[in-house]
Motif scaffolding. Structure first.
Motif, PDB file in Angstrom:
ATOM      1  N   ALA A  26       0.818  -1.206   0.000  1.00  0.00           N
ATOM      2  CA  ALA A  26       0.000   0.000   0.000  1.00  0.00           C
ATOM      3  C   ALA A  26       0.855   1.261   0.000  1.00  0.00           C
ATOM      4  O   ALA A  26       0.420   2.318  -0.480  1.00  0.00           O
ATOM      5  N   ARG A  27       2.079   1.168   0.536  1.00  0.00           N
ATOM      6  CA  ARG A  27       2.964   2.338   0.566  1.00  0.00           C
ATOM      7  C   ARG A  27       3.320   2.813  -0.843  1.00  0.00           C
ATOM      8  O   ARG A  27       3.658   3.983  -1.041  1.00  0.00           O
ATOM      9  N   LEU A  28       3.274   1.913  -1.808  1.00  0.00           N
ATOM     10  CA  LEU A  28       3.586   2.303  -3.182  1.00  0.00           C
ATOM     11  C   LEU A  28       2.562   3.294  -3.729  1.00  0.00           C
ATOM     12  O   LEU A  28       2.877   4.115  -4.601  1.00  0.00           O
ATOM     13  N   PHE A  29       1.328   3.192  -3.225  1.00  0.00           N
ATOM     14  CA  PHE A  29       0.264   4.071  -3.704  1.00  0.00           C
ATOM     15  C   PHE A  29      -0.029   5.217  -2.740  1.00  0.00           C
ATOM     16  O   PHE A  29      -0.517   6.262  -3.166  1.00  0.00           O
ATOM     17  N   PHE A  30       0.256   4.997  -1.472  1.00  0.00           N
ATOM     18  CA  PHE A  30      -0.124   5.968  -0.439  1.00  0.00           C
ATOM     19  C   PHE A  30       1.026   6.049   0.570  1.00  0.00           C
ATOM     20  O   PHE A  30       1.043   5.321   1.567  1.00  0.00           O
ATOM     21  N   PRO A  31       2.003   6.915   0.339  1.00  0.00           N
ATOM     22  CA  PRO A  31       3.222   6.923   1.146  1.00  0.00           C
ATOM     23  C   PRO A  31       3.054   7.578   2.520  1.00  0.00           C
ATOM     24  O   PRO A  31       3.660   8.605   2.818  1.00  0.00           O
ATOM     25  N   HIS A  32       2.216   6.963   3.333  1.00  0.00           N
ATOM     26  CA  HIS A  32       2.058   7.431   4.718  1.00  0.00           C
ATOM     27  C   HIS A  32       2.727   6.413   5.631  1.00  0.00           C
ATOM     28  O   HIS A  32       2.558   5.197   5.454  1.00  0.00           O
ATOM     29  N   PRO A  33       3.490   6.830   6.632  1.00  0.00           N
ATOM     30  CA  PRO A  33       4.258   5.884   7.454  1.00  0.00           C
ATOM     31  C   PRO A  33       3.417   4.859   8.198  1.00  0.00           C
ATOM     32  O   PRO A  33       3.913   3.771   8.520  1.00  0.00           O
ATOM     33  N   ALA A  34       2.145   5.170   8.483  1.00  0.00           N
ATOM     34  CA  ALA A  34       1.322   4.259   9.284  1.00  0.00           C
ATOM     35  C   ALA A  34       0.384   3.396   8.452  1.00  0.00           C
ATOM     36  O   ALA A  34      -0.324   2.561   9.013  1.00  0.00           O
ATOM     37  N   ILE A  35       0.369   3.558   7.137  1.00  0.00           N
ATOM     38  CA  ILE A  35      -0.677   2.921   6.341  1.00  0.00           C
ATOM     39  C   ILE A  35      -0.626   1.395   6.431  1.00  0.00           C
ATOM     40  O   ILE A  35      -1.667   0.727   6.529  1.00  0.00           O
ATOM     41  N   ALA A  36       0.564   0.789   6.421  1.00  0.00           N
ATOM     42  CA  ALA A  36       0.661  -0.677   6.481  1.00  0.00           C
ATOM     43  C   ALA A  36       0.156  -1.203   7.822  1.00  0.00           C
ATOM     44  O   ALA A  36      -0.552  -2.221   7.883  1.00  0.00           O
ATOM     45  N   THR A  37       0.498  -0.522   8.908  1.00  0.00           N
ATOM     46  CA  THR A  37       0.040  -0.942  10.237  1.00  0.00           C
ATOM     47  C   THR A  37      -1.469  -0.837  10.354  1.00  0.00           C
ATOM     48  O   THR A  37      -2.132  -1.737  10.900  1.00  0.00           O
ATOM     49  N   VAL A  38      -2.023   0.236   9.842  1.00  0.00           N
ATOM     50  CA  VAL A  38      -3.482   0.420   9.892  1.00  0.00           C
ATOM     51  C   VAL A  38      -4.187  -0.699   9.125  1.00  0.00           C
ATOM     52  O   VAL A  38      -5.185  -1.259   9.585  1.00  0.00           O
ATOM     53  N   ILE A  39      -3.655  -1.061   7.965  1.00  0.00           N
ATOM     54  CA  ILE A  39      -4.260  -2.133   7.161  1.00  0.00           C
ATOM     55  C   ILE A  39      -4.201  -3.465   7.904  1.00  0.00           C
ATOM     56  O   ILE A  39      -5.174  -4.230   7.912  1.00  0.00           O
ATOM     57  N   ARG A  40      -3.078  -3.763   8.537  1.00  0.00           N
ATOM     58  CA  ARG A  40      -2.955  -5.039   9.264  1.00  0.00           C
ATOM     59  C   ARG A  40      -3.946  -5.118  10.423  1.00  0.00           C
ATOM     60  O   ARG A  40      -4.492  -6.190  10.713  1.00  0.00           O
ATOM     61  N   VAL A  41      -4.168  -4.003  11.098  1.00  0.00           N
ATOM     62  CA  VAL A  41      -5.140  -3.999  12.204  1.00  0.00           C
ATOM     63  C   VAL A  41      -6.555  -4.197  11.656  1.00  0.00           C
ATOM     64  O   VAL A  41      -7.342  -5.003  12.172  1.00  0.00           O
ATOM     65  N   LEU A  42      -6.885  -3.485  10.600  1.00  0.00           N
ATOM     66  CA  LEU A  42      -8.221  -3.599  10.022  1.00  0.00           C
ATOM     67  C   LEU A  42      -8.496  -4.993   9.452  1.00  0.00           C
ATOM     68  O   LEU A  42      -9.648  -5.430   9.374  1.00  0.00           O
ATOM     69  N   ALA A  43      -7.434  -5.701   9.046  1.00  0.00           N
ATOM     70  CA  ALA A  43      -7.611  -7.019   8.420  1.00  0.00           C
ATOM     71  C   ALA A  43      -8.322  -8.008   9.330  1.00  0.00           C
ATOM     72  O   ALA A  43      -8.959  -8.954   8.842  1.00  0.00           O
ATOM     73  N   TRP A  44      -8.246  -7.825  10.633  1.00  0.00           N
ATOM     74  CA  TRP A  44      -8.912  -8.753  11.551  1.00  0.00           C
ATOM     75  C   TRP A  44     -10.427  -8.733  11.377  1.00  0.00           C
ATOM     76  O   TRP A  44     -11.113  -9.688  11.755  1.00  0.00           O
ATOM     77  N   ALA A  45     -10.950  -7.666  10.789  1.00  0.00           N
ATOM     78  CA  ALA A  45     -12.392  -7.617  10.541  1.00  0.00           C
ATOM     79  C   ALA A  45     -12.827  -8.710   9.567  1.00  0.00           C
ATOM     80  O   ALA A  45     -13.976  -9.174   9.620  1.00  0.00           O
ATOM     81  N   ILE A  46     -11.935  -9.152   8.687  1.00  0.00           N
ATOM     82  CA  ILE A  46     -12.267 -10.215   7.733  1.00  0.00           C
ATOM     83  C   ILE A  46     -12.587 -11.509   8.477  1.00  0.00           C
ATOM     84  O   ILE A  46     -13.593 -12.181   8.200  1.00  0.00           O
ATOM     85  N   LEU A  47     -11.732 -11.869   9.427  1.00  0.00           N
ATOM     86  CA  LEU A  47     -11.962 -13.099  10.188  1.00  0.00           C
ATOM     87  C   LEU A  47     -13.173 -12.970  11.102  1.00  0.00           C
ATOM     88  O   LEU A  47     -13.951 -13.921  11.266  1.00  0.00           O
ATOM     89  N   ILE A  48     -13.345 -11.816  11.703  1.00  0.00           N
ATOM     90  CA  ILE A  48     -14.491 -11.613  12.593  1.00  0.00           C
ATOM     91  C   ILE A  48     -15.789 -11.765  11.816  1.00  0.00           C
ATOM     92  O   ILE A  48     -16.731 -12.442  12.251  1.00  0.00           O
ATOM     93  N   ASP A  49     -15.850 -11.154  10.654  1.00  0.00           N
ATOM     94  CA  ASP A  49     -17.090 -11.139   9.872  1.00  0.00           C
ATOM     95  C   ASP A  49     -17.499 -12.528   9.400  1.00  0.00           C
ATOM     96  O   ASP A  49     -18.695 -12.795   9.191  1.00  0.00           O
ATOM     97  N   ASN A  50     -16.550 -13.430   9.220  1.00  0.00           N
ATOM     98  CA  ASN A  50     -16.871 -14.790   8.771  1.00  0.00           C
ATOM     99  C   ASN A  50     -17.903 -15.476   9.654  1.00  0.00           C
ATOM    100  O   ASN A  50     -18.704 -16.281   9.186  1.00  0.00           O
ATOM    101  N   PHE A  51     -17.879 -15.171  10.947  1.00  0.00           N
ATOM    102  CA  PHE A  51     -18.709 -15.916  11.900  1.00  0.00           C
ATOM    103  C   PHE A  51     -20.150 -15.422  11.966  1.00  0.00           C
ATOM    104  O   PHE A  51     -20.966 -16.004  12.677  1.00  0.00           O
ATOM    105  N   SER A  52     -20.484 -14.367  11.229  1.00  0.00           N
ATOM    106  CA  SER A  52     -21.879 -13.914  11.198  1.00  0.00           C
ATOM    107  C   SER A  52     -22.642 -14.483  10.017  1.00  0.00           C
ATOM    108  O   SER A  52     -23.862 -14.312   9.922  1.00  0.00           O
ATOM    109  N   LEU A  53     -21.956 -15.195   9.111  1.00  0.00           N
ATOM    110  CA  LEU A  53     -22.563 -15.602   7.844  1.00  0.00           C
ATOM    111  C   LEU A  53     -23.821 -16.446   8.036  1.00  0.00           C
ATOM    112  O   LEU A  53     -24.896 -16.096   7.542  1.00  0.00           O
TER     113      LEU A  53
END
Length: 484
Positions: free
Chosen positions: A104-131
């Motif tokens: 993501a840094r290649l498109f959006f050169p903000h120092p925190a962007i990769a960390t923010v994405i990794r934290v948000l990624a947990w929503a994918i696993l959480i959401d699986n259990f509501s299906l």
């Protein structure tokens, strides 16, 4: 049977409406607080990371829920198969998101962007259990329960965001609020419709789900790209601040449509699926929903278009002009919100008739137009041009959907126009009245409140006059005799 489904549908819409009133209040409150406390760059960082993660989250769904809802039977084996498929795809999506965060840094050169994405990624696993719980609730048309879960989601997100932003968490307040929302929805949905997770895969059911779901998924994926490609390009080309201004414009311009989608449009697919063998009833229901969507979306979106400048300064800016660069884009996107509210029900209608390919073709047309024009728009003209491209490209769906509606159910253009005409004329009258005196109106909360009241009154009177007051009379009869 069809009469029962109609009553159940409008009962479900009422449940959704009640929940969404509360949700809208919390969401609006949180949006206002965040806008007053954050700067445009904060919105840009959270917004760009959200694009990255929600793209993979949409991939993890793969249309399995739509396939299961439309299926005639949903046995215990089918539930386990749906759950297992979702876990497999979801884990892959989570792993890819974590591994690709640095890109993501290649498109959006903000120092925190990769960390923010990794934290948000947990929503994918959480959401699986509501299906599975959600599938059961939708198949059973238990929209009171779903509305409660969605309201709880919004309340949890809003309260988390407000508490964190007042404690200096800046863009992290948006990130953690998103995770809290997903977790809350899983818990509440499970309470209403418990399901014990089991890993079991029936090959025949899996093939059925993947075959139908793949078309729905591709349509949804293209739709996701359409709704987010503009944000992605703005963030990559113009930076976090311009993305923040555009996000404010888009969020408020599309807010009414989003609420309509949750209140009304979310009910349509399972209802139309039940009525798929009764085309006359489906057509009647569709035209009534279109008329309702026009009435609400024109009132709210054109009203916001009128008072947009005062709203940005007084409400979001705390009396300052920090959000005024969003004004022109906001007004254009208010028109987009109206168009989107009128077009979206057609997709549910056609998919219920097993005409998902028409919705896919319409989405592909929009994709071709938007993807070719967004980059030059932001590169040479700015976010106002991007908003214009979004409005134009989304409107292009009519070139595909109008013929598809005519072939599927004999719905003609003049019937569609008859459903939306009173709202269009009433909204035009409302806007003309406001802009004839707008230059004499100062900014401030009193002026804003009076403007909203008078514009609403003007719209309701104009709409009533154009319809001979018949719609209001029918509504009054329904209130007085709800059993009818």
């Amino acid at each position: 049977m069809s009469e029962h489904i109609f009553k159940q549908t409008f009962k479900n819409i009422s449940y959704n409406a009640l929940g969404k009133v509360l949700s809208f209040a919390f969401q609006s409150f949180a949006s206002v607080v965040l806008s007053r406390e954050l700067v445009a760059a904060d919105y840009g960082v959270a917004g760009f990371a959200m694009i990255w993660v929600t793209f993979m989250k949409s991939f993890s769904g793969f249309g399995i829920n739509k396939a299961a809802i439309r299926s005639q039977l949903f046995s215990e084996v089918a539930a386990d198969t749906a759950f297992t498929l979702r876990q497999i795809v979801g884990i892959i999506a989570f792993a890819v998101t974590i591994a690709g965060a640095e890109a993501a840094r290649l498109f959006f050169p903000h120092p925190a962007i990769a960390t923010v994405i990794r934290v948000l990624a947990w929503a994918i696993l959480i959401d699986n259990f509501s299906l599975v719980s959600t599938i059961y609730l939708e198949r059973e048309l238990r929209y009171g329960a779903l509305s409660t879960a969605e309201t709880a989601l919004t309340v949890a997100s809003s309260l988390t965001a407000v508490c964190l932003v007042y404690n200096g968490f800046t863009y992290w307040s948006i990130v953690y609020a998103y995770l809290a929302a997903n977790l809350t929805f899983v818990v509440v949905a499970f309470c209403f419709r418990p399901y014990r997770p089991r890993f079991r895969l029936d090959a025949g059911i899996a093939r059925e789900y993947l075959k139908y779901g793949s078309t729905v998924f591709l349509t949804g994926l293209l739709t996701f790209v359409l709704y987010n490609f503009d944000n992605f390009v703005i963030g990559a080309v113009a930076g976090a601040e311009r993305l923040g201004f555009y996000s404010i414009a888009f969020n408020w311009g599309a807010m009414v449509c989003s609420v309509m989608g949750a209140v009304v449009f979310g009910v349509l697919f399972p209802t139309f699926a039940r009525l798929q063998h009764d085309p006359a009833q489906m057509k009647t229901a569709y035209l009534k929903i279109l008329q309702l969507a026009a009435f609400v979306s024109v009132l709210c979106n054109i009203g916001l278009l009128c008072v947009g400048e005062n709203f940005l300064v007084t409400v979001l800016g705390k009396g300052a002009d920090k959000w005024l660069p969003s004004l022109v884009a906001l007004r254009i996107l208010c028109l987009y919100g109206v168009v989107r509210s009128l077009i979206e029900p057609a997709a549910s209608y056609l998919m219920a008739l097993n005409r998902a390919e028409a919705a896919l073709k319409a989405t592909m047309l929009v994709a071709a137009v938007e993807l070719s024009l967004v980059y030059p728009a932001v590169r040479f003209w700015g976010i106002e041009a991007v908003a214009t491209v979004v409005l134009f490209s989304f409107s292009c769906q009519l070139l595909v959907l109008l013929p598809a509606l005519r072939r599927a159910s004999g719905i003609l253009l003049h019937e569609l126009w008859r459903a939306v005409r009173p709202a269009v004329f009433a909204g035009t009258a409302m806007a003309g009245l406001y802009f004839s005196v707008a230059r004499y109106l100062p900014h401030g909360p009193f002026t804003l409140a009076v403007s909203i009241v008078l514009l609403t009154a003007a719209y309701l009177v104009a709409y009533g006059a154009l319809t001979g007051w018949q719609d209001y009379a029918r509504l009054l009869c329904q209130v007085q005799r709800p059993e009818a």
